[in-house]
Design a protein around this motif. Sequence first.
Motif, PDB file in Angstrom:
ATOM      1  N   THR A  35       0.828  -1.217   0.000  1.00  0.00           N
ATOM      2  CA  THR A  35       0.000   0.000   0.000  1.00  0.00           C
ATOM      3  C   THR A  35       0.857   1.259   0.000  1.00  0.00           C
ATOM      4  O   THR A  35       0.447   2.283  -0.538  1.00  0.00           O
ATOM      5  N   HIS A  36       2.033   1.191   0.628  1.00  0.00           N
ATOM      6  CA  HIS A  36       2.944   2.337   0.659  1.00  0.00           C
ATOM      7  C   HIS A  36       4.286   1.910   1.219  1.00  0.00           C
ATOM      8  O   HIS A  36       4.460   0.756   1.612  1.00  0.00           O
ATOM      9  N   THR A  37       5.223   2.831   1.301  1.00  0.00           N
ATOM     10  CA  THR A  37       6.637   2.500   1.505  1.00  0.00           C
ATOM     11  C   THR A  37       7.065   2.143   2.930  1.00  0.00           C
ATOM     12  O   THR A  37       8.150   1.602   3.111  1.00  0.00           O
ATOM     13  N   HIS A  38       6.273   2.405   3.941  1.00  0.00           N
ATOM     14  CA  HIS A  38       6.794   2.296   5.313  1.00  0.00           C
ATOM     15  C   HIS A  38       7.166   0.863   5.711  1.00  0.00           C
ATOM     16  O   HIS A  38       6.527  -0.093   5.275  1.00  0.00           O
ATOM     17  N   ASN A  39       8.187   0.766   6.577  1.00  0.00           N
ATOM     18  CA  ASN A  39       8.759  -0.554   6.874  1.00  0.00           C
ATOM     19  C   ASN A  39       7.803  -1.475   7.624  1.00  0.00           C
ATOM     20  O   ASN A  39       8.001  -2.685   7.631  1.00  0.00           O
ATOM     21  N   ASP A  40       6.762  -0.914   8.236  1.00  0.00           N
ATOM     22  CA  ASP A  40       5.777  -1.793   8.886  1.00  0.00           C
ATOM     23  C   ASP A  40       4.753  -2.331   7.880  1.00  0.00           C
ATOM     24  O   ASP A  40       3.828  -3.047   8.264  1.00  0.00           O
ATOM     25  N   HIS A  41       4.935  -1.997   6.600  1.00  0.00           N
ATOM     26  CA  HIS A  41       4.047  -2.511   5.540  1.00  0.00           C
ATOM     27  C   HIS A  41       4.805  -3.295   4.464  1.00  0.00           C
ATOM     28  O   HIS A  41       4.226  -4.140   3.804  1.00  0.00           O
ATOM     29  N   VAL A  42       6.092  -2.973   4.306  1.00  0.00           N
ATOM     30  CA  VAL A  42       6.895  -3.652   3.269  1.00  0.00           C
ATOM     31  C   VAL A  42       8.034  -4.478   3.873  1.00  0.00           C
ATOM     32  O   VAL A  42       8.813  -5.096   3.146  1.00  0.00           O
ATOM     33  N   GLY A  55      -1.205  12.022   0.531  1.00  0.00           N
ATOM     34  CA  GLY A  55      -1.790  12.069   1.867  1.00  0.00           C
ATOM     35  C   GLY A  55      -0.765  11.565   2.856  1.00  0.00           C
ATOM     36  O   GLY A  55       0.184  12.279   3.191  1.00  0.00           O
ATOM     37  N   HIS A  56      -0.930  10.338   3.294  1.00  0.00           N
ATOM     38  CA  HIS A  56       0.025   9.714   4.220  1.00  0.00           C
ATOM     39  C   HIS A  56       1.432   9.727   3.608  1.00  0.00           C
ATOM     40  O   HIS A  56       2.409  10.015   4.282  1.00  0.00           O
ATOM     41  N   THR A  57       1.540   9.359   2.324  1.00  0.00           N
ATOM     42  CA  THR A  57       2.781   9.467   1.549  1.00  0.00           C
ATOM     43  C   THR A  57       2.381  10.019   0.167  1.00  0.00           C
ATOM     44  O   THR A  57       1.266  10.517  -0.002  1.00  0.00           O
ATOM     45  N   GLY A  84      -4.757   0.752   3.509  1.00  0.00           N
ATOM     46  CA  GLY A  84      -3.428   1.164   3.961  1.00  0.00           C
ATOM     47  C   GLY A  84      -3.522   2.244   5.037  1.00  0.00           C
ATOM     48  O   GLY A  84      -4.501   2.293   5.791  1.00  0.00           O
ATOM     49  N   ASP A  85      -2.529   3.105   5.091  1.00  0.00           N
ATOM     50  CA  ASP A  85      -2.518   4.125   6.141  1.00  0.00           C
ATOM     51  C   ASP A  85      -3.205   5.422   5.733  1.00  0.00           C
ATOM     52  O   ASP A  85      -3.134   6.412   6.450  1.00  0.00           O
ATOM     53  N   GLN A  86      -3.898   5.414   4.577  1.00  0.00           N
ATOM     54  CA  GLN A  86      -4.820   6.529   4.324  1.00  0.00           C
ATOM     55  C   GLN A  86      -5.986   6.432   5.305  1.00  0.00           C
ATOM     56  O   GLN A  86      -6.627   7.430   5.617  1.00  0.00           O
TER      57      GLN A  86
END
Length: 268
Positions: free
Chosen positions: A68-75, A137-139, A156-158
């Motif tokens: 969903t996006h780049t952050h390390n808790d998602h990838v 937004g978030h990223t 995701g984190d939106q």
Amino acid sequence: MRGNLYFITGGDSYEVGERPTWTGGNVAVFVTNTGVVLVDSMLSGSGRDTLAQVRKITDKPVTMIVNTHTHNDHVGSDAEFGASIEIVAHANTGKNMAAMDEFKGPHSTFLPKRTFTGRMTLGSGTDEIDLYYFGRGHTDGDAWVVFPAVRAMHAGDQFARQYMPIVDAARANGNATEFAATLNKARAGIKNVDRVIGGHTPTVMTWPDFENYVDFYNDFLSFVQNAKKLGRSADQAASDYRIPARYVGYYADPARVKTNVQLIYEGR
Ligand SMILES: [Zn+2]
């Protein structure tokens, strides 16, 4: 959740004091005819546990991860599902991931090779996955992942959970002002969804929960823009902010409010 879609929660994040058991963002598990598609992979080191959960429902290989996006808790665990895994993400997320230590050196083969900018469809029939991008937004690369056959979405984190969101303006070009427009476009542009996985929601949410959150953020943006118009300082606006009573169960971390107010005052 429904049909061939499952949900693994990463547990509660630090806001509610349970960080030691936290494994990262929520994962969607979608069992297609040809293999298992994951949406996000939690923190690094989580791959083995995620795979064990997947094995409870199917023997099929995990063939694809949509981030969903780049952050390390998602990838974070993208590289833990074997060399043939296909990683899919928004083009900006691909660029952001390339700057992460997790994808340096030999792990650069796990950078997304399949990217999109506006909209992309993967698979067909009951296996269809629709990816949408509605702006920053978030990223600057947050994908909305929709499973039309089961009327569900991973946001995701939106829509991380029912709280004041993090805006990563510093490292991932997120934008606190555009955040609201992005949410509004998602609400208007995504149809026929009734269940929603948030980036960090402890349980599966509903579409009305998502709409409520869209209103929550729009109200926050209006409050801040109005305070600016009235000549109040950003610090004053941040300390004056209260969550409107209609947003039951919401939480607004004061430091996060302050950061987002400051960004909005700067038009970011
Ligand atoms: Zn994030």
